[in-house]
Design an enzyme around this catalytic site. Structure first.
Site, PDB file in Angstrom:
ATOM      1  N   HIS A  34     -15.870 -28.274  -5.801  1.00  0.00           N
ATOM      2  CA  HIS A  34     -16.855 -29.739  -6.600  1.00  0.00           C
ATOM      3  C   HIS A  34     -16.376 -29.343  -8.156  1.00  0.00           C
ATOM      4  O   HIS A  34     -16.325 -27.883  -8.579  1.00  0.00           O
ATOM      5  CB  HIS A  34     -18.175 -29.927  -6.385  1.00  0.00           C
TER       6      HIS A  34
ATOM      7  N   HIS B   1     -11.099 -36.908  -8.644  1.00  0.00           N
ATOM      8  CA  HIS B   1     -10.297 -37.824  -8.018  1.00  0.00           C
ATOM      9  C   HIS B   1      -9.166 -38.853  -8.462  1.00  0.00           C
ATOM     10  O   HIS B   1      -9.182 -38.747  -9.886  1.00  0.00           O
ATOM     11  CB  HIS B   1     -11.719 -38.890  -6.717  1.00  0.00           C
TER      12      HIS B   1
END
Ligand code: DGP
Length: 117
Positions: free
Chosen positions: A46, A99
């Site tokens: 993350h 992303h």
């Protein structure tokens, strides 16, 4: 991160259409494609956004671009493609897990922003 949708996709808790996976990176088809080919490439770790890339975690970003080059051949994006990262509120980032959008299969417009400067 417990409530992060892309962490859940990386962990296999939410289904996705995977196009590539290894120990550190996952690539899967975007739910709302903006081009004939629209893949998201994420680190499994993350990292909230591009603003959180540091010396400690930047190796995975280099790897993501290696994966993109490999995918461009596998997905037959021989004529080119675009990689996009949206960061933060002004960048219109809607999922708070780093992303990269990989878009291809059509001629892209430029500039990419719709609003006046
Ligand atoms: P961004 O606006 O840059 O944060 O883009 C987030 C992208 O993530 C958006 O194009 C839609 C996609 N997306 C959101 N939720 C899901 C999901 O559950 N599965 C998949 N495959 N894509 C998702």
């Amino acid at each position: 991160m417990a409530d992060c949708i892309f962490c859940k996709i990386a962990a296999g808790e939410i289904p996705s259409t995977k196009v590539y996976e290894d120990e550190t990176v996952l690539a899967f088809k975007d739910l709302d494609p903006q081009a004939p080919t629209h893949v998201l490439i994420i680190p499994k770790e993350h990292i909230a956004s591009a603003a959180d890339i540091s010396t400690e975690n930047s190796a995975v970003v280099a790897h993501i671009f290696e994966v993109a080059a490999k995918l461009s051949r596998e997905l037959e994006l021989d004529n080119g493609f675009r990689i996009v990262n949206n960061c933060g509120e002004d960048g219109m980032q809607s999922v708070q897990h780093l992303h990269f959008h990989m878009l291809g299969g059509k001629k892209m417009g430029w500039p990419p922003y719709a609003e006046e400067k």
